[in-house]
Scaffold this motif. Sequence first.
Motif, PDB file in Angstrom:
ATOM      1  N   ARG A 137      -5.537   4.090  -5.969  1.00 18.66           N
ATOM      2  CA  ARG A 137      -5.276   3.456  -4.625  1.00 18.66           C
ATOM      3  C   ARG A 137      -6.545   2.864  -4.133  1.00 18.66           C
ATOM      4  O   ARG A 137      -6.433   1.567  -3.431  1.00 18.66           O
ATOM      5  N   ARG A 138      -7.729   3.263  -4.355  1.00 18.67           N
ATOM      6  CA  ARG A 138      -8.953   2.679  -4.101  1.00 18.67           C
ATOM      7  C   ARG A 138      -9.125   1.323  -4.817  1.00 18.67           C
ATOM      8  O   ARG A 138      -9.335   0.270  -4.318  1.00 18.67           O
ATOM      9  N   ARG A 139      -8.702   1.183  -6.022  1.00 17.06           N
ATOM     10  CA  ARG A 139      -8.541  -0.005  -6.685  1.00 17.06           C
ATOM     11  C   ARG A 139      -7.736  -1.106  -6.007  1.00 17.06           C
ATOM     12  O   ARG A 139      -8.187  -2.113  -5.989  1.00 17.06           O
ATOM     13  N   LEU A 140      -6.387  -0.722  -5.714  1.00 18.66           N
ATOM     14  CA  LEU A 140      -5.491  -1.406  -4.879  1.00 18.66           C
ATOM     15  C   LEU A 140      -6.108  -2.087  -3.890  1.00 18.66           C
ATOM     16  O   LEU A 140      -5.988  -3.345  -3.547  1.00 18.66           O
ATOM     17  N   ASN A 185       7.080   5.653  -5.724  1.00 17.98           N
ATOM     18  CA  ASN A 185       6.411   6.978  -5.909  1.00 17.98           C
ATOM     19  C   ASN A 185       4.944   6.707  -5.207  1.00 17.98           C
ATOM     20  O   ASN A 185       4.472   5.699  -5.001  1.00 17.98           O
ATOM     21  N   GLU A 186       4.249   8.034  -5.126  1.00 18.27           N
ATOM     22  CA  GLU A 186       3.089   8.146  -4.331  1.00 18.27           C
ATOM     23  C   GLU A 186       2.163   7.508  -5.477  1.00 18.27           C
ATOM     24  O   GLU A 186       2.268   7.811  -6.641  1.00 18.27           O
ATOM     25  N   ILE A 187       1.045   6.835  -4.736  1.00 21.63           N
ATOM     26  CA  ILE A 187      -0.163   6.334  -5.494  1.00 21.63           C
ATOM     27  C   ILE A 187      -1.343   7.209  -5.112  1.00 21.63           C
ATOM     28  O   ILE A 187      -1.510   7.029  -3.646  1.00 21.63           O
ATOM     29  N   ARG A 217       0.888  -1.223  -0.077  1.00 17.19           N
ATOM     30  CA  ARG A 217       0.000   0.004   0.016  1.00 17.19           C
ATOM     31  C   ARG A 217       0.853   1.296  -0.190  1.00 17.19           C
ATOM     32  O   ARG A 217       1.989   1.308   0.199  1.00 17.19           O
ATOM     33  N   GLY A 218       0.293   2.292  -0.634  1.00 22.51           N
ATOM     34  CA  GLY A 218       1.058   3.597  -0.428  1.00 22.51           C
ATOM     35  C   GLY A 218       1.813   4.091  -1.568  1.00 22.51           C
ATOM     36  O   GLY A 218       1.631   4.967  -2.304  1.00 22.51           O
ATOM     37  N   THR A 219       2.670   3.227  -1.944  1.00 24.21           N
ATOM     38  CA  THR A 219       3.675   3.458  -2.744  1.00 24.21           C
ATOM     39  C   THR A 219       3.908   2.311  -4.118  1.00 24.21           C
ATOM     40  O   THR A 219       3.454   1.263  -3.738  1.00 24.21           O
TER      41      THR A 219
END
Length: 325
Positions: free
Chosen positions: A119-122, A112-114, A105-107
């Motif tokens: 991010r929601r999809r991940l 790099n930032e997501i 999560r996070g990068t």
Amino acid sequence: MVEGLAVLESSRNTVRTMATRDIYESGFDEDVRTESSANQCPECDGRVTTNVVETVCEDCGLVINEQRIDHGPEWRAYDDEECERTGAPFTAARHDRGLSTEIGRGTDAKGNEISGKKRRRLARMRREQTRGRWRSKAERNLAHGLGEVRRLASALVLSDSVRDQACQLFRSAQNEDLFRGRSIEGIAAASVYGACRCNGLSRLVDDVSEMARVAESRVTNAYKTLNEEFGLPAEPVSPSMFMPPLASDLGCPDEIRQRARTLAELAEERGVTTGVHPAGFAAACLYKAGEEQGKWVTQSTVAETGNVTPTTVRTHHETLEELAV
DNA sequence: ACGATTATTGCGTTCTT
DNA sequence: AAGAAAACAATAATCGT
């Protein structure tokens, strides 16, 4: 058991109408409500205490319910069981230990930032993925093990309550991560044996492991672990436990049986029964009781029904004599 | 069938590495 | 701390009565 299934059905229907993220909690809540209705043990009416892990009867050790939510809810397990019973044999029980994929999560991979949609999809992927893993591994093991427990219980002609205790033991074992290095079958057999021990039933490791077709050492090992982990309130096997089945196998008159029982209890009080084959000693008591009534049975007969040799009966018979009636 | 004697097995302890 | 071994107790086998 019929009632239990009905409850499971209703809980499943409830579950399906709820948001997916609440499935496990709600299934768990259903279990709690149905299984621990009072602060009294359903088996012996003793007081029950609840700790972090489970609710246990102080008197008989019956595990009434576990408080953990990280096991598969019951409806899943039984669901699986129904499938497994007719399906292919279990072969994939231990193939992917430690090989499962984690979604971070996070990068991203480069640090790099997501953000945003991605991010929601991940997050959703991660949730679904872990859920899928649960189903394929732990719940599958649970279903397999519980199936085995139930098979053993019926093969050994155990009562429903004992069988359910065995199932609970098995679940507790899984929650405590006791499967590593041990076979499901071994744990299942040990659970059954443990439930017998806690209820003072005259089953030996031998009987269980024979039915389970598991090496006796495996069952012993698993039982030992269970005992250490949960502190099972299993009393040492005493000859008087073996009296009822032995006496009925011989078609023993009540008079002799009662006499044999008092003999056994007397011997147990004196502490001369520690370390001896309980069935052998019980057989000796029956022999002596019969002898007092004028040779009811021979040594070899009681020995045979007790699965011991006449020699064993003799030695115990002697110690009984020394006990001075 | 029962009793006595010897053999075997299982198991907890102790000693070693 | 883990494994090997000497020691003990209980059970089984065998023989004699």
